[in-house]
Design a protein around this motif. Structure first.
Motif, short mmCIF file in Angstrom:
data_model
loop_
_atom_site.label_atom_id
_atom_site.label_comp_id
_atom_site.label_asym_id
_atom_site.label_seq_id
_atom_site.Cartn_x
_atom_site.Cartn_y
_atom_site.Cartn_z
N ILE A 154 0.84 -1.20 0.00
CA ILE A 154 0.00 0.00 0.00
C ILE A 154 0.87 1.25 0.00
O ILE A 154 0.58 2.23 -0.71
CB ILE A 154 -0.96 -0.01 1.21
N ARG A 155 1.95 1.24 0.77
CA ARG A 155 2.86 2.39 0.80
C ARG A 155 3.46 2.64 -0.57
O ARG A 155 3.60 3.80 -1.00
CB ARG A 155 3.97 2.17 1.83
N ASP A 158 0.86 4.27 -2.67
CA ASP A 158 0.58 5.65 -2.28
C ASP A 158 1.64 6.63 -2.77
O ASP A 158 1.42 7.85 -2.72
CB ASP A 158 0.48 5.75 -0.75
N SER A 185 -6.26 3.40 -1.50
CA SER A 185 -5.06 3.68 -2.28
C SER A 185 -5.24 3.29 -3.74
O SER A 185 -4.75 3.97 -4.64
CB SER A 185 -3.87 2.92 -1.68
#
Length: 216
Positions: A154-155, A158, A185
């Motif tokens: 997810i990071r 993003d 996201s």
């Protein structure tokens, strides 16, 4: 899992270490130990050491000085496994102990492990290096500890500077509802424009990933 726990795990799954009494400590069924003597591949070992590698990577990727025994163990692990299990003169190939399919799987494990370690040493953060593990999820499926890797994916998603998110997007889609935390996201990523070489594919994969995750 914190740094010390992850470091210990990588050492015992790899070249090991000596306790205060001078006795060696390592897992004889660990990532490296399972090859000598050979007792078949243990899939869970790969997922565990990858989690531990990315945990220590939070410190390694931006450290001016690195943990020398840990780095030595990482390289000893990958080089030993490659020689024992992949090299034609290694004990598994020379004695016909490992099947061609398992040879390919083992080589994939080693490649993902050592290239991820190298990326961390070059200064890339774990959420960037998780892409190689995401590709493994696409090719072979996740491990029992997949919940650790989802936030890292997810990071990466993003980060608006990522030009091609397709690997992580496809992996999240394949995970289905267990990746529901990624939906905001993914929806944000759907509103971005990507380079021409992957824009169409990225948008299609994002739409498909959202659909798969929303299935109950």
């Amino acid at each position: 899992m914190n740094y010390d726990e992850a470091r210990h795990l990588l050492l015992v799954h790899g070249s090991g270490f000596f306790d205060q009494a001078g006795e060696p400590i390592f897992l004889d069924t660990g990532f490296c130990g399972m090859l000598r003597p050979y007792r078949g591949l243990i899939e869970g070992n790969f997922h565990v050491v990858m989690e531990a590698l990315l945990v220590v990577g939070e410190r390694i990727h931006n450290a001016e000085m690195v943990d020398r025994p840990l780095i030595e163990s990482l390289w000893s692990t990958s080089s030993s496994m490659r020689f024992w299990g992949i090299h034609p003169d290694g004990m598994l190939q020379r004695n016909n102990l490992i099947t061609p399919d398992d040879t390919r799987r083992l080589e994939t494990w080693i490649d993902v492990f050592e290239r991820t370690a190298l990326g961390l040493l070059r200064g890339c953060p774990p959420y960037i290096e998780v892409e190689r593990y995401a590709q493994y999820v696409i090719d072979f499926g996740p491990g029992d500890n997949i919940s650790f890797f989802i936030p890292l994916m997810i990071r990466l998603l993003d980060n608006s500077e990522i030009q091609d998110p397709t690997v992580v997007v496809e992996a999240l889609g394949l995970l289905g509802p267990i990746a529901s935390d990624a939906l905001p996201s993914l929806r944000a990523a759907a509103n971005r424009t990507y380079p021409n070489y992957c824009n169409k594919e990225a948008r299609e994969l994002i739409t498909d990933a959202i659909r798969r995750i929303q299935l109950s």
